[in-house]
Scaffold this active site. Structure first.
Site, PDB file in Angstrom:
ATOM      1  CB  ILE A 322      -0.969  -0.007   1.203  1.00 31.39           C
ATOM      2  CG1 ILE A 322      -1.937   1.177   1.111  1.00 31.39           C
ATOM      3  CG2 ILE A 322      -0.229  -0.043   2.530  1.00 31.39           C
ATOM      4  CD1 ILE A 322      -3.085   1.096   2.102  1.00 31.39           C
ATOM      5  CG  PHE A 388      -2.073  -1.069  -3.426  1.00 28.56           C
ATOM      6  CD1 PHE A 388      -2.654  -0.978  -2.173  1.00 28.56           C
ATOM      7  CD2 PHE A 388      -2.507  -0.204  -4.422  1.00 28.56           C
ATOM      8  CE1 PHE A 388      -3.655  -0.052  -1.907  1.00 28.56           C
ATOM      9  CE2 PHE A 388      -3.508   0.725  -4.173  1.00 28.56           C
ATOM     10  CZ  PHE A 388      -4.086   0.805  -2.908  1.00 28.56           C
ATOM     11  CB  CYS A 389      -2.725  -6.431  -0.745  1.00 24.87           C
ATOM     12  SG  CYS A 389      -1.282  -7.474  -1.027  1.00 24.87           S
ATOM     13  CB  ALA A 390      -1.271  -5.032   3.891  1.00 17.87           C
TER      14      ALA A 390
END
Length: 450
Positions: A322, A388-390
Protein backbone atom coordinates in the site's frame (compact mmCIF):
# COMPACT_ATOMS: atom_id res chain seq x y z
CA UNK A 1 -24.07 3.63 -0.49
CA UNK A 2 -26.75 6.28 -0.04
CA UNK A 3 -27.00 9.62 -1.80
CA UNK A 4 -28.58 12.34 0.29
CA UNK A 5 -31.43 13.55 -1.89
CA UNK A 6 -34.04 15.66 -0.14
CA UNK A 7 -37.37 13.93 0.41
CA UNK A 8 -40.39 16.11 1.15
CA UNK A 9 -42.34 15.40 4.33
CA UNK A 10 -39.52 13.58 6.11
CA UNK A 11 -40.02 15.84 9.14
CA UNK A 12 -43.44 14.23 9.76
CA UNK A 13 -41.77 10.85 10.23
CA UNK A 14 -39.21 12.64 12.41
CA UNK A 15 -42.00 13.75 14.73
CA UNK A 16 -43.05 10.12 15.13
CA UNK A 17 -39.45 9.19 15.87
CA UNK A 18 -39.27 11.92 18.52
CA UNK A 19 -42.55 10.78 20.09
CA UNK A 20 -41.00 7.33 20.49
CA UNK A 21 -37.46 8.26 21.51
CA UNK A 22 -38.24 11.02 24.03
CA UNK A 23 -40.29 8.89 26.48
CA UNK A 24 -37.97 5.94 25.89
CA UNK A 25 -35.04 8.18 26.87
CA UNK A 26 -36.53 9.53 30.09
CA UNK A 27 -38.10 6.26 31.24
CA UNK A 28 -34.99 4.13 30.76
CA UNK A 29 -32.62 6.82 32.08
CA UNK A 30 -34.76 7.32 35.17
CA UNK A 31 -35.06 3.59 35.76
CA UNK A 32 -31.26 3.11 35.64
CA UNK A 33 -30.81 6.05 38.04
CA UNK A 34 -33.28 4.66 40.56
CA UNK A 35 -31.78 1.18 40.29
CA UNK A 36 -28.27 2.43 41.10
CA UNK A 37 -29.59 4.66 43.91
CA UNK A 38 -31.10 1.58 45.55
CA UNK A 39 -27.81 -0.32 45.68
CA UNK A 40 -25.90 -0.46 48.94
CA UNK A 41 -22.51 0.17 47.40
CA UNK A 42 -21.81 1.82 44.05
CA UNK A 43 -18.12 2.12 43.09
CA UNK A 44 -16.39 5.04 41.36
CA UNK A 45 -13.50 5.36 38.94
CA UNK A 46 -11.80 8.71 39.49
CA UNK A 47 -8.22 9.86 38.96
CA UNK A 48 -6.49 12.04 41.56
CA UNK A 49 -5.89 14.86 39.08
CA UNK A 50 -9.63 15.27 38.51
CA UNK A 51 -9.93 17.25 41.75
CA UNK A 52 -8.35 20.14 39.84
CA UNK A 53 -11.18 20.27 37.28
CA UNK A 54 -12.99 23.60 37.86
CA UNK A 55 -16.72 24.00 38.27
CA UNK A 56 -17.82 26.47 35.57
CA UNK A 57 -21.46 27.24 36.16
CA UNK A 58 -21.93 28.83 32.72
CA UNK A 59 -21.21 25.51 30.99
CA UNK A 60 -24.63 24.31 32.09
CA UNK A 61 -25.86 26.17 28.98
CA UNK A 62 -24.00 24.01 26.43
CA UNK A 63 -24.74 21.01 28.67
CA UNK A 64 -28.51 21.56 28.40
CA UNK A 65 -28.35 22.59 24.72
CA UNK A 66 -27.88 18.98 23.61
CA UNK A 67 -31.57 18.38 24.36
CA UNK A 68 -32.55 21.03 21.81
CA UNK A 69 -30.16 19.65 19.19
CA UNK A 70 -31.44 16.13 19.87
CA UNK A 71 -35.05 17.07 19.12
CA UNK A 72 -34.25 19.28 16.11
CA UNK A 73 -32.10 16.61 14.48
CA UNK A 74 -35.12 14.35 14.04
CA UNK A 75 -36.95 17.11 12.19
CA UNK A 76 -34.05 18.06 9.90
CA UNK A 77 -33.22 14.73 8.24
CA UNK A 78 -33.01 14.97 4.45
CA UNK A 79 -34.75 11.69 3.65
CA UNK A 80 -36.25 8.58 5.20
CA UNK A 81 -33.04 6.57 4.95
CA UNK A 82 -31.06 9.15 6.90
CA UNK A 83 -33.91 9.43 9.42
CA UNK A 84 -34.04 5.65 9.85
CA UNK A 85 -30.29 5.41 10.45
CA UNK A 86 -30.38 8.41 12.78
CA UNK A 87 -33.22 6.93 14.87
CA UNK A 88 -31.43 3.58 15.04
CA UNK A 89 -28.24 5.33 16.16
CA UNK A 90 -30.05 7.22 18.93
CA UNK A 91 -31.98 4.12 19.99
CA UNK A 92 -28.86 1.93 20.11
CA UNK A 93 -27.01 4.66 22.03
CA UNK A 94 -29.72 4.57 24.70
CA UNK A 95 -29.90 0.79 24.77
CA UNK A 96 -26.13 0.25 25.09
CA UNK A 97 -25.61 3.01 27.63
CA UNK A 98 -28.50 1.99 29.88
CA UNK A 99 -27.29 -1.63 29.75
CA UNK A 100 -23.87 -0.48 30.97
CA UNK A 101 -25.45 1.61 33.75
CA UNK A 102 -27.36 -1.43 34.98
CA UNK A 103 -24.54 -3.96 34.62
CA UNK A 104 -21.65 -1.75 35.79
CA UNK A 105 -23.11 1.09 37.89
CA UNK A 106 -20.75 3.90 38.85
CA UNK A 107 -21.16 6.97 41.02
CA UNK A 108 -19.94 10.57 40.71
CA UNK A 109 -18.06 11.51 43.90
CA UNK A 110 -17.65 15.31 43.96
CA UNK A 111 -20.00 17.42 46.09
CA UNK A 112 -21.16 20.38 44.02
CA UNK A 113 -21.56 23.61 46.04
CA UNK A 114 -24.88 25.39 45.98
CA UNK A 115 -25.24 27.63 42.93
CA UNK A 116 -27.52 30.64 42.56
CA UNK A 117 -28.85 32.90 39.84
CA UNK A 118 -29.66 31.97 36.25
CA UNK A 119 -27.13 29.16 36.01
CA UNK A 120 -28.05 27.83 39.44
CA UNK A 121 -31.68 27.53 38.32
CA UNK A 122 -30.67 25.19 35.48
CA UNK A 123 -28.61 23.09 37.86
CA UNK A 124 -31.64 22.81 40.17
CA UNK A 125 -33.81 21.65 37.26
CA UNK A 126 -31.15 19.10 36.29
CA UNK A 127 -30.92 17.74 39.82
CA UNK A 128 -34.70 17.42 39.91
CA UNK A 129 -34.54 14.24 37.83
CA UNK A 130 -30.84 13.34 37.71
CA UNK A 131 -28.75 11.61 40.35
CA UNK A 132 -24.98 11.05 40.60
CA UNK A 133 -25.22 7.72 38.74
CA UNK A 134 -25.49 6.72 35.05
CA UNK A 135 -21.81 7.46 34.57
CA UNK A 136 -19.83 5.31 32.11
CA UNK A 137 -20.27 5.63 29.24
CA UNK A 138 -21.47 9.22 29.45
CA UNK A 139 -24.77 9.17 27.55
CA UNK A 140 -24.21 12.88 26.97
CA UNK A 141 -21.00 12.08 25.06
CA UNK A 142 -22.54 9.13 23.22
CA UNK A 143 -25.36 11.33 21.93
CA UNK A 144 -22.93 14.17 21.23
CA UNK A 145 -20.96 11.93 18.87
CA UNK A 146 -24.14 11.09 16.94
CA UNK A 147 -25.38 14.69 16.85
CA UNK A 148 -21.97 16.08 15.92
CA UNK A 149 -21.86 13.73 12.95
CA UNK A 150 -25.40 14.79 12.01
CA UNK A 151 -24.94 18.56 12.17
CA UNK A 152 -21.53 18.63 10.49
CA UNK A 153 -23.24 17.11 7.44
CA UNK A 154 -26.17 19.50 7.54
CA UNK A 155 -24.28 22.75 8.06
CA UNK A 156 -22.55 24.56 5.17
CA UNK A 157 -18.78 24.08 5.20
CA UNK A 158 -18.21 27.79 5.92
CA UNK A 159 -20.06 27.45 9.24
CA UNK A 160 -18.97 23.97 10.20
CA UNK A 161 -16.48 25.38 12.68
CA UNK A 162 -19.44 26.50 14.82
CA UNK A 163 -20.62 22.86 15.03
CA UNK A 164 -17.14 21.73 16.06
CA UNK A 165 -16.75 24.54 18.64
CA UNK A 166 -20.15 24.07 20.25
CA UNK A 167 -19.72 20.29 20.27
CA UNK A 168 -16.41 20.79 22.08
CA UNK A 169 -18.14 22.97 24.69
CA UNK A 170 -20.85 20.34 25.21
CA UNK A 171 -18.17 17.68 25.63
CA UNK A 172 -16.23 19.88 28.06
CA UNK A 173 -19.37 20.68 30.03
CA UNK A 174 -19.84 17.12 31.29
CA UNK A 175 -16.66 17.67 33.31
CA UNK A 176 -16.99 21.35 34.23
CA UNK A 177 -20.58 20.96 35.48
CA UNK A 178 -19.31 18.15 37.71
CA UNK A 179 -21.64 15.62 36.16
CA UNK A 180 -19.07 13.04 35.09
CA UNK A 181 -15.63 11.72 35.87
CA UNK A 182 -13.04 11.49 33.12
CA UNK A 183 -13.45 7.74 32.47
CA UNK A 184 -16.96 8.45 31.21
CA UNK A 185 -15.64 10.56 28.32
CA UNK A 186 -13.51 8.07 26.30
CA UNK A 187 -16.03 5.30 26.95
CA UNK A 188 -18.77 7.62 25.67
CA UNK A 189 -16.76 8.45 22.55
CA UNK A 190 -16.23 4.75 21.86
CA UNK A 191 -19.90 3.83 22.26
CA UNK A 192 -20.95 6.83 20.17
CA UNK A 193 -18.57 5.80 17.41
CA UNK A 194 -19.88 2.24 17.67
CA UNK A 195 -23.45 3.48 17.06
CA UNK A 196 -22.27 5.48 14.02
CA UNK A 197 -20.40 2.44 12.74
CA UNK A 198 -23.30 0.09 13.33
CA UNK A 199 -25.70 2.17 11.23
CA UNK A 200 -23.56 3.89 8.56
CA UNK A 201 -24.77 6.31 5.92
CA UNK A 202 -22.06 5.88 3.29
CA UNK A 203 -20.78 2.35 3.82
CA UNK A 204 -22.02 -1.22 3.91
CA UNK A 205 -23.51 -1.95 7.32
CA UNK A 206 -21.47 -4.36 9.46
CA UNK A 207 -24.77 -6.14 10.07
CA UNK A 208 -24.88 -7.12 6.39
CA UNK A 209 -23.25 -10.46 5.58
CA UNK A 210 -20.53 -11.15 3.01
CA UNK A 211 -22.19 -13.40 0.43
CA UNK A 212 -19.34 -14.01 -1.98
CA UNK A 213 -16.73 -15.76 0.13
CA UNK A 214 -17.33 -18.83 2.25
CA UNK A 215 -15.91 -18.92 5.75
CA UNK A 216 -13.00 -21.30 6.27
CA UNK A 217 -10.93 -22.50 9.20
CA UNK A 218 -8.47 -19.67 8.48
CA UNK A 219 -11.17 -17.09 9.26
CA UNK A 220 -11.77 -18.70 12.65
CA UNK A 221 -8.05 -19.17 13.24
CA UNK A 222 -7.24 -15.47 12.87
CA UNK A 223 -10.43 -14.48 14.70
CA UNK A 224 -9.23 -16.54 17.67
CA UNK A 225 -5.82 -14.80 17.61
CA UNK A 226 -7.40 -11.36 17.82
CA UNK A 227 -9.91 -12.54 20.40
CA UNK A 228 -7.09 -13.81 22.63
CA UNK A 229 -5.24 -10.51 22.23
CA UNK A 230 -8.41 -8.58 23.11
CA UNK A 231 -9.02 -10.73 26.18
CA UNK A 232 -5.41 -10.34 27.38
CA UNK A 233 -5.51 -6.55 27.05
CA UNK A 234 -8.90 -6.35 28.75
CA UNK A 235 -7.61 -8.48 31.64
CA UNK A 236 -4.57 -6.22 32.09
CA UNK A 237 -6.76 -3.12 32.00
CA UNK A 238 -9.07 -4.47 34.72
CA UNK A 239 -6.28 -5.98 36.81
CA UNK A 240 -3.86 -3.03 36.78
CA UNK A 241 -6.51 -0.28 36.77
CA UNK A 242 -5.33 3.36 36.71
CA UNK A 243 -3.88 4.44 33.40
CA UNK A 244 -3.76 0.81 32.32
CA UNK A 245 -7.49 1.21 31.66
CA UNK A 246 -6.46 2.72 28.32
CA UNK A 247 -5.59 -0.85 27.29
CA UNK A 248 -9.33 -1.37 26.97
CA UNK A 249 -9.15 0.75 23.82
CA UNK A 250 -6.97 -1.62 21.73
CA UNK A 251 -8.86 -4.50 23.37
CA UNK A 252 -12.10 -3.18 21.89
CA UNK A 253 -10.42 -2.62 18.54
CA UNK A 254 -9.06 -6.19 18.42
CA UNK A 255 -12.46 -7.55 19.45
CA UNK A 256 -14.04 -5.92 16.41
CA UNK A 257 -11.23 -7.23 14.17
CA UNK A 258 -11.93 -10.70 15.57
CA UNK A 259 -15.56 -10.17 14.55
CA UNK A 260 -14.51 -9.16 11.04
CA UNK A 261 -12.67 -12.46 10.62
CA UNK A 262 -15.18 -14.67 12.44
CA UNK A 263 -18.08 -13.31 10.39
CA UNK A 264 -16.01 -12.89 7.20
CA UNK A 265 -16.85 -9.20 6.81
CA UNK A 266 -14.08 -7.01 5.36
CA UNK A 267 -16.59 -4.16 5.32
CA UNK A 268 -16.25 -3.99 9.12
CA UNK A 269 -13.40 -1.55 8.42
CA UNK A 270 -15.77 0.71 6.43
CA UNK A 271 -13.29 1.65 3.73
CA UNK A 272 -14.98 4.21 1.50
CA UNK A 273 -15.09 4.31 -2.29
CA UNK A 274 -12.26 6.87 -2.28
CA UNK A 275 -9.96 4.77 -0.08
CA UNK A 276 -10.57 6.64 3.17
CA UNK A 277 -12.18 5.20 6.30
CA UNK A 278 -15.35 6.43 7.97
CA UNK A 279 -14.83 8.59 11.06
CA UNK A 280 -16.49 5.88 13.16
CA UNK A 281 -14.09 3.22 11.87
CA UNK A 282 -11.13 5.51 12.55
CA UNK A 283 -12.16 5.90 16.18
CA UNK A 284 -12.96 2.23 16.77
CA UNK A 285 -10.07 0.65 14.82
CA UNK A 286 -7.32 3.28 15.26
CA UNK A 287 -5.04 1.03 17.41
CA UNK A 288 -5.37 -1.77 14.86
CA UNK A 289 -4.90 0.57 11.87
CA UNK A 290 -1.62 1.88 13.25
CA UNK A 291 -0.35 -1.61 14.07
CA UNK A 292 -1.37 -2.88 10.62
CA UNK A 293 0.44 0.03 8.96
CA UNK A 294 3.54 -0.58 11.10
CA UNK A 295 3.40 -4.28 10.23
CA UNK A 296 3.14 -3.43 6.53
CA UNK A 297 6.24 -1.27 6.68
CA UNK A 298 8.30 -3.64 8.84
CA UNK A 299 7.61 -6.72 6.70
CA UNK A 300 8.44 -4.86 3.49
CA UNK A 301 11.41 -2.83 4.72
CA UNK A 302 13.71 -4.89 2.46
CA UNK A 303 11.23 -4.83 -0.44
CA UNK A 304 9.86 -1.32 -0.31
CA UNK A 305 10.00 -0.73 -4.06
CA UNK A 306 7.13 -1.61 -6.35
CA UNK A 307 7.76 -4.24 -9.01
CA UNK A 308 7.09 -3.72 -12.70
CA UNK A 309 5.35 -6.95 -13.71
CA UNK A 310 4.56 -6.30 -17.37
CA UNK A 311 3.31 -3.82 -19.93
CA UNK A 312 -0.11 -4.48 -21.44
CA UNK A 313 -1.40 -2.30 -24.30
CA UNK A 314 1.35 0.18 -23.49
CA UNK A 315 0.22 0.38 -19.85
CA UNK A 316 2.77 -0.47 -17.18
CA UNK A 317 1.43 -2.68 -14.38
CA UNK A 318 3.22 -2.54 -11.03
CA UNK A 319 2.70 -4.73 -7.97
CA UNK A 320 3.51 -3.45 -4.50
CA UNK A 321 2.57 -2.64 -0.93
CA UNK A 322 0.00 0.00 0.00
CA UNK A 323 1.59 3.29 -1.07
CA UNK A 324 2.00 6.45 0.94
CA UNK A 325 0.01 9.49 -0.12
CA UNK A 326 3.07 11.00 -1.80
CA UNK A 327 4.11 7.77 -3.50
CA UNK A 328 0.60 7.20 -4.87
CA UNK A 329 0.97 10.39 -6.92
CA UNK A 330 3.50 8.68 -9.18
CA UNK A 331 0.73 6.46 -10.59
CA UNK A 332 -2.16 7.32 -12.86
CA UNK A 333 -4.25 4.39 -11.56
CA UNK A 334 -4.51 2.51 -8.25
CA UNK A 335 -6.22 -0.84 -7.69
CA UNK A 336 -6.71 -1.57 -4.00
CA UNK A 337 -7.18 -5.06 -2.49
CA UNK A 338 -6.62 -4.04 1.14
CA UNK A 339 -9.66 -3.68 3.44
CA UNK A 340 -7.79 -2.89 6.64
CA UNK A 341 -5.68 0.14 5.70
CA UNK A 342 -6.81 3.60 4.55
CA UNK A 343 -5.32 5.37 1.56
CA UNK A 344 -5.41 9.07 0.77
CA UNK A 345 -5.42 9.47 -3.00
CA UNK A 346 -6.76 11.56 -5.85
CA UNK A 347 -5.94 9.31 -8.79
CA UNK A 348 -8.14 7.00 -10.82
CA UNK A 349 -8.99 4.48 -8.12
CA UNK A 350 -10.77 1.12 -7.93
CA UNK A 351 -11.00 -1.42 -5.14
CA UNK A 352 -11.95 -4.97 -4.29
CA UNK A 353 -11.48 -5.30 -0.56
CA UNK A 354 -10.50 -8.49 1.22
CA UNK A 355 -9.19 -9.57 4.62
CA UNK A 356 -5.48 -9.93 5.24
CA UNK A 357 -4.02 -13.46 5.14
CA UNK A 358 -7.26 -14.95 3.77
CA UNK A 359 -6.87 -16.52 0.27
CA UNK A 360 -9.30 -15.22 -2.34
CA UNK A 361 -11.74 -17.93 -3.42
CA UNK A 362 -12.67 -18.58 -7.09
CA UNK A 363 -15.83 -16.44 -7.11
CA UNK A 364 -13.94 -13.58 -5.49
CA UNK A 365 -11.19 -13.89 -8.08
CA UNK A 366 -13.82 -13.84 -10.81
CA UNK A 367 -15.37 -10.61 -9.53
CA UNK A 368 -12.00 -9.00 -8.83
CA UNK A 369 -10.59 -9.84 -12.25
CA UNK A 370 -13.68 -8.37 -13.87
CA UNK A 371 -13.21 -5.19 -11.85
CA UNK A 372 -9.50 -5.01 -12.65
CA UNK A 373 -10.13 -5.66 -16.35
CA UNK A 374 -12.65 -2.83 -16.45
CA UNK A 375 -10.22 -0.65 -14.54
CA UNK A 376 -7.49 -1.36 -17.09
CA UNK A 377 -9.83 -0.47 -19.96
CA UNK A 378 -10.17 3.02 -18.47
CA UNK A 379 -6.43 3.64 -18.59
CA UNK A 380 -4.77 5.54 -21.40
CA UNK A 381 -1.66 4.48 -23.27
CA UNK A 382 1.46 5.33 -21.32
CA UNK A 383 -0.27 5.06 -17.94
CA UNK A 384 1.29 3.53 -14.84
CA UNK A 385 -0.99 1.33 -12.73
CA UNK A 386 -0.30 -0.05 -9.25
CA UNK A 387 -2.18 -3.04 -7.90
CA UNK A 388 -1.51 -3.44 -4.19
CA UNK A 389 -2.46 -4.93 -0.84
CA UNK A 390 -0.87 -4.37 2.58
CA UNK A 391 2.44 -6.01 1.65
CA UNK A 392 2.09 -6.69 -2.07
CA UNK A 393 2.86 -10.34 -1.37
CA UNK A 394 -0.35 -12.35 -1.59
CA UNK A 395 -3.78 -10.84 -2.27
CA UNK A 396 -2.72 -8.51 -5.04
CA UNK A 397 -0.39 -11.07 -6.63
CA UNK A 398 -3.14 -13.72 -6.71
CA UNK A 399 -5.51 -11.28 -8.44
CA UNK A 400 -2.85 -10.32 -10.94
CA UNK A 401 -2.11 -14.00 -11.66
CA UNK A 402 -5.81 -14.69 -12.29
CA UNK A 403 -6.00 -11.64 -14.56
CA UNK A 404 -3.00 -12.84 -16.61
CA UNK A 405 -4.83 -16.11 -17.18
CA UNK A 406 -8.12 -14.39 -17.97
CA UNK A 407 -6.52 -12.12 -20.57
CA UNK A 408 -4.83 -15.15 -22.20
CA UNK A 409 -1.35 -13.78 -21.59
CA UNK A 410 -0.52 -17.18 -20.05
CA UNK A 411 -2.13 -20.61 -20.25
CA UNK A 412 -1.94 -21.81 -16.65
CA UNK A 413 -1.32 -20.90 -13.04
CA UNK A 414 2.36 -21.87 -13.02
CA UNK A 415 3.11 -19.62 -15.98
CA UNK A 416 1.27 -16.68 -14.36
CA UNK A 417 3.16 -17.11 -11.08
CA UNK A 418 6.44 -17.42 -12.94
CA UNK A 419 5.94 -14.03 -14.64
CA UNK A 420 5.15 -12.36 -11.31
CA UNK A 421 8.03 -14.04 -9.46
CA UNK A 422 10.55 -12.93 -12.06
CA UNK A 423 9.81 -9.33 -11.11
CA UNK A 424 8.84 -9.89 -7.45
CA UNK A 425 10.46 -13.09 -6.10
CA UNK A 426 9.21 -12.56 -2.54
CA UNK A 427 5.49 -12.98 -3.24
CA UNK A 428 3.78 -15.50 -0.95
CA UNK A 429 1.07 -17.74 -2.41
CA UNK A 430 0.21 -20.79 -0.33
CA UNK A 431 -1.26 -24.02 -1.65
CA UNK A 432 -4.81 -22.91 -0.86
CA UNK A 433 -4.46 -19.75 -2.93
CA UNK A 434 -2.84 -21.59 -5.85
CA UNK A 435 -5.64 -24.15 -5.78
CA UNK A 436 -8.24 -21.38 -5.80
CA UNK A 437 -6.61 -19.75 -8.85
CA UNK A 438 -6.57 -23.11 -10.61
CA UNK A 439 -10.26 -23.66 -9.75
CA UNK A 440 -11.05 -20.16 -11.00
CA UNK A 441 -9.46 -21.00 -14.36
CA UNK A 442 -11.39 -24.25 -14.65
CA UNK A 443 -14.76 -23.00 -13.44
CA UNK A 444 -14.99 -19.56 -15.00
CA UNK A 445 -12.59 -19.30 -17.92
CA UNK A 446 -13.35 -22.69 -19.44
CA UNK A 447 -17.07 -21.91 -19.15
CA UNK A 448 -16.46 -18.78 -21.22
CA UNK A 449 -14.56 -20.75 -23.86
CA UNK A 450 -17.33 -23.35 -24.17
Amino acid sequence: MQTFTHQAGTWKWGVLGLLFLAPFFFLTYGFANQYAAGLSDVPSIVFSWEKHIPLWAWTIVPYWSIDLFYGLSLLLCWNKFELKQHVLRLFSAQLISISCFLLFPLKFTFERPELHGFFGLWFDILMGFDKPFNQAPSLHIVLLMILWDFYRRHVASAYRWIVHLWSFLIGLSVLTTWQHHFIDIPTGIWVGAFCLWLFPLNAISPIQAQKVQRRTHRHLKFASYYLIAAAALAFLALYLQGWALWLAYPAGSFLLVAGAYALNRPHFFQKQADGSMSIAAWILFAPYFYLAKLNSRLWTRSHSNDSLILSSNNIQIFLGRIPSHQHAKSYSGLFDCCAELPLKQQQCYQQYLSLDLIPLQPEQLHLTVQAFDQFMSQQQAGSKVLIFCALGYSRSSSILAAWLIQTAQVDNVDAAIRIIRQARPWIVLNTHQLAYIDTYQKQYLQQVKT
